[in-house]
Write a protein that holds these residues in place. Sequence first.
Motif, PDB file in Angstrom:
ATOM      1  N   ARG A 354       1.056  -1.170  -0.053  1.00 37.50           N
ATOM      2  CA  ARG A 354       0.405  -0.069   0.269  1.00 37.50           C
ATOM      3  C   ARG A 354       0.849   1.257  -0.119  1.00 37.50           C
ATOM      4  NH1 ARG A 354      -4.196  -1.367  -1.794  1.00 37.50           N
ATOM      5  NH2 ARG A 354      -5.087  -4.004  -1.269  1.00 37.50           N
ATOM      6  N   LYS A 355       2.250   1.240   1.016  1.00 34.17           N
ATOM      7  CA  LYS A 355       2.642   2.423   0.710  1.00 34.17           C
ATOM      8  C   LYS A 355       3.424   2.560  -0.169  1.00 34.17           C
ATOM      9  CE  LYS A 355       4.096   2.993   5.627  1.00 34.17           C
ATOM     10  NZ  LYS A 355       3.475   1.107   5.498  1.00 34.17           N
ATOM     11  N   ALA A 356       3.693   1.814  -1.098  1.00 36.88           N
ATOM     12  CA  ALA A 356       4.418   1.737  -2.386  1.00 36.88           C
ATOM     13  C   ALA A 356       3.305   2.139  -3.431  1.00 36.88           C
ATOM     14  CB  ALA A 356       4.905   0.721  -3.459  1.00 36.88           C
ATOM     15  N   LEU A 357       2.311   1.947  -3.179  1.00 32.09           N
ATOM     16  CA  LEU A 357       0.958   2.027  -4.186  1.00 32.09           C
ATOM     17  C   LEU A 357       0.693   3.911  -4.299  1.00 32.09           C
ATOM     18  CD1 LEU A 357      -0.863   1.405  -5.949  1.00 32.09           C
ATOM     19  CD2 LEU A 357      -2.696   0.864  -4.385  1.00 32.09           C
ATOM     20  N   VAL A 358       0.417   4.445  -2.742  1.00 32.05           N
ATOM     21  CA  VAL A 358       0.564   5.663  -2.583  1.00 32.05           C
ATOM     22  C   VAL A 358       1.525   6.541  -3.239  1.00 32.05           C
ATOM     23  CG1 VAL A 358       0.069   7.091  -0.561  1.00 32.05           C
ATOM     24  CG2 VAL A 358      -1.105   5.117  -0.229  1.00 32.05           C
ATOM     25  N   ASP A 365       3.454   8.330 -11.156  1.00 29.76           N
ATOM     26  CA  ASP A 365       3.682   6.736 -11.353  1.00 29.76           C
ATOM     27  C   ASP A 365       3.055   6.016 -11.888  1.00 29.76           C
ATOM     28  OD1 ASP A 365       6.980   5.896 -10.650  1.00 29.76           O
ATOM     29  OD2 ASP A 365       5.451   5.019 -12.058  1.00 29.76           O
ATOM     30  N   VAL A 366       2.502   6.206 -13.026  1.00 25.76           N
ATOM     31  CA  VAL A 366       1.326   4.735 -13.639  1.00 25.76           C
ATOM     32  C   VAL A 366       1.856   3.317 -13.668  1.00 25.76           C
ATOM     33  CG1 VAL A 366      -0.173   4.850 -15.414  1.00 25.76           C
ATOM     34  CG2 VAL A 366       0.227   7.446 -15.709  1.00 25.76           C
ATOM     35  N   ALA A 367       3.379   3.716 -14.138  1.00 23.81           N
ATOM     36  CA  ALA A 367       3.611   2.250 -14.490  1.00 23.81           C
ATOM     37  C   ALA A 367       3.817   1.450 -13.507  1.00 23.81           C
ATOM     38  CB  ALA A 367       4.524   2.085 -15.284  1.00 23.81           C
ATOM     39  N   THR A 368       4.634   2.300 -12.491  1.00 23.29           N
ATOM     40  CA  THR A 368       4.920   1.603 -10.970  1.00 23.29           C
ATOM     41  C   THR A 368       3.279   0.974 -10.537  1.00 23.29           C
ATOM     42  OG1 THR A 368       6.639   3.039 -10.826  1.00 23.29           O
ATOM     43  CG2 THR A 368       6.070   2.095  -8.996  1.00 23.29           C
ATOM     44  N   ALA A 369       2.753   1.854 -10.600  1.00 25.54           N
ATOM     45  CA  ALA A 369       1.299   2.024  -9.923  1.00 25.54           C
ATOM     46  C   ALA A 369       0.435   0.561 -10.542  1.00 25.54           C
ATOM     47  CB  ALA A 369       0.041   2.765  -9.894  1.00 25.54           C
ATOM     48  N   GLN A 370       0.973   0.164 -12.035  1.00 28.62           N
ATOM     49  CA  GLN A 370       0.149  -0.638 -12.264  1.00 28.62           C
ATOM     50  C   GLN A 370       1.323  -2.282 -12.014  1.00 28.62           C
ATOM     51  OE1 GLN A 370       0.924  -0.007 -16.719  1.00 28.62           O
ATOM     52  NE2 GLN A 370      -0.912  -1.711 -16.978  1.00 28.62           N
ATOM     53  N   ASP A 375       1.750  -7.156 -10.289  1.00 25.34           N
ATOM     54  CA  ASP A 375       2.297  -8.492  -9.671  1.00 25.34           C
ATOM     55  C   ASP A 375       2.143  -8.817  -8.442  1.00 25.34           C
ATOM     56  OD1 ASP A 375       5.422  -7.794  -7.652  1.00 25.34           O
ATOM     57  OD2 ASP A 375       5.430  -8.773  -9.479  1.00 25.34           O
ATOM     58  N   THR A 376       1.240  -8.213  -7.649  1.00 27.69           N
ATOM     59  CA  THR A 376       0.409  -9.065  -6.580  1.00 27.69           C
ATOM     60  C   THR A 376       0.023 -10.222  -7.513  1.00 27.69           C
ATOM     61  OG1 THR A 376       0.637  -6.821  -5.833  1.00 27.69           O
ATOM     62  CG2 THR A 376      -0.298  -8.783  -4.857  1.00 27.69           C
ATOM     63  N   PHE A 377      -1.316  -9.866  -7.766  1.00 30.36           N
ATOM     64  CA  PHE A 377      -2.288  -9.922  -9.086  1.00 30.36           C
ATOM     65  C   PHE A 377      -1.372 -11.609  -9.386  1.00 30.36           C
ATOM     66  CE2 PHE A 377      -6.118 -11.734 -10.594  1.00 30.36           C
ATOM     67  CZ  PHE A 377      -5.562 -11.965 -12.122  1.00 30.36           C
ATOM     68  N   ARG A 378      -0.667 -11.434  -9.791  1.00 33.57           N
ATOM     69  CA  ARG A 378       0.189 -12.711 -10.750  1.00 33.57           C
ATOM     70  C   ARG A 378       1.466 -13.357  -9.257  1.00 33.57           C
ATOM     71  NH1 ARG A 378       1.631  -8.207 -15.186  1.00 33.57           N
ATOM     72  NH2 ARG A 378       0.140  -9.116 -16.262  1.00 33.57           N
ATOM     73  N   THR A 379       0.664 -13.263  -8.235  1.00 30.41           N
ATOM     74  CA  THR A 379       1.384 -13.962  -7.488  1.00 30.41           C
ATOM     75  C   THR A 379       0.215 -14.996  -6.811  1.00 30.41           C
ATOM     76  OG1 THR A 379       2.653 -12.229  -5.686  1.00 30.41           O
ATOM     77  CG2 THR A 379       1.924 -13.829  -5.050  1.00 30.41           C
ATOM     78  N   ASP A 380       1.052 -16.127  -6.774  1.00 34.26           N
ATOM     79  CA  ASP A 380       0.706 -17.509  -6.770  1.00 34.26           C
ATOM     80  C   ASP A 380       0.548 -17.289  -5.042  1.00 34.26           C
ATOM     81  OD1 ASP A 380       0.539 -21.319  -7.493  1.00 34.26           O
ATOM     82  OD2 ASP A 380      -0.821 -19.623  -6.425  1.00 34.26           O
ATOM     83  N   VAL A 381      -0.705 -17.852  -4.358  1.00 33.48           N
ATOM     84  CA  VAL A 381      -1.039 -18.022  -3.470  1.00 33.48           C
ATOM     85  C   VAL A 381      -2.251 -18.888  -2.663  1.00 33.48           C
ATOM     86  CG1 VAL A 381      -1.389 -14.928  -3.155  1.00 33.48           C
ATOM     87  CG2 VAL A 381      -3.611 -16.153  -3.043  1.00 33.48           C
ATOM     88  N   ARG A 382      -2.016 -19.597  -3.730  1.00 30.94           N
ATOM     89  CA  ARG A 382      -3.073 -20.590  -3.254  1.00 30.94           C
ATOM     90  C   ARG A 382      -2.644 -21.408  -1.864  1.00 30.94           C
ATOM     91  NH1 ARG A 382      -3.294 -23.551  -9.101  1.00 30.94           N
ATOM     92  NH2 ARG A 382      -1.124 -22.406  -9.654  1.00 30.94           N
TER      93      ARG A 382
END
Length: 424
Positions: A354-358, A365-370, A375-382
């Motif tokens: 959240r800190k980095a996103l804010v 910095d649109v690309a970093t926010a994306q 990156d989190t969505f592509r993290t396998d949390v299964r």
Amino acid sequence: MLVEKNKIASHNDSLLSAHKRKFDFSASEIPNIDAILQKIIDFNIAIPSWALGTGGTRFGRFSGTGEPRSLEEKMEDVGLLHALNQSSGAISLHIPWDIPENYTAIKKLASDYGLQFDAVNSNTFQDQSNQVLSYKFGSLQHVNKSVRKQAIDHNIEVIKHGVELGSKALTVWLSDGSTFPGQLNFRKAFQNTLESLEEIYGALPNDWKMFVEYKCCEPNFYSMTVGDWGQSLLYANKLGDKAATLVDLGHHLPNANIEQIVALLLMEGKLGGFHFNDSKYGDDDLTVGSMKPYQLFLIFNELVEGMDARGMNHAKDLGWMIDASHNVKDPLEDLLQSVEAIQIAYAQALLVDRKALVLAQDNNDVATAQEILQDTFRTDVRSIVAEARLRTGGALNPIQFFRSEKVRAQLTKDRGSKSVATGL
Ligand code: LRH
Ligand code: MN
């Protein structure tokens, strides 16, 4: 059919080493892994009593087997889901499809299966056989005051059932609207609906909520009298603090930005809860995360950000419910997949930096926010979601267990192959 704990234990033993390897790797990357696991463990999703059989469409219904024939058997099925994933600890009843005959017996059964009663749902979108006046042209909006009174009385009766069961919320979804231009005076329909909802609101116990569920279209195809989040918010604001909006993911016009709607309703303190499902076209009521998993993640990203901004308790302060209908899959397998998809989206949202996103947002910095979100969505949390099940006595792989233990065959042996569940 009770799931024996020892069977789950031997199932887990057979999968443990592979699981541990994956979990240890994922956990090694997450400093606050225990806090994340506790949040996932506390997060329960209510199962709709009307989605435990085969639904069907107007073109046909291809029945499954071993479907629940009564409320007791529906609770047995939800108890089974909860035994396997330890995250389906509540059932949401629909009245009159699931009128409890004996409250004491039903509550006993619920505690045997470790279940709570979530929101109760009224039904003024169908005419019951013993009904005097028809809802063909609507219920709470109806031009005829007697029809509105009949619908108000039904909702108050539903609250009474809920009070007996320990439920704390009434969900009102209205099929009311119009199918052709000129058929309805929108202002009068809104006013009639508001006055009717005010009478129902007045019957709510102090610690109850009323969820006003909106829907863009179907079964009316020109206007719906609670047609979008704005209209639902209007009603909820005019009704009072106990009223809030309910977001059914399938009830939006194509390409609606649901995560933005969620962020704003949460900001206003008027987001009451969810009916999770997925869709490609209309109100398809498909498996959660089966069509638009990134949208589901983005919704949970807004939920975690917005709930933390308001100091809300993730597990308790909103209504977490599934609303699905099954045409080609086993209802219980489908619901196991849906609960898993919700937990995965929630776990990923908890991992967002959240800190980095804010910081990225503040610097445009649109690309970093994306990148932070993708990156989190592509993290396998299964493996993290599976670990939460393992630590609470659930199955590491619920669907594999359901299949290897031939649960559907057992239910069919007990209930027969022609049994049909009430609901959609
Ligand atoms: C309407 C809806 C509503 C329920 C019904 C079963 O589409 O989503 O929540 O009452 O499905
Ligand atoms: Mn719904």
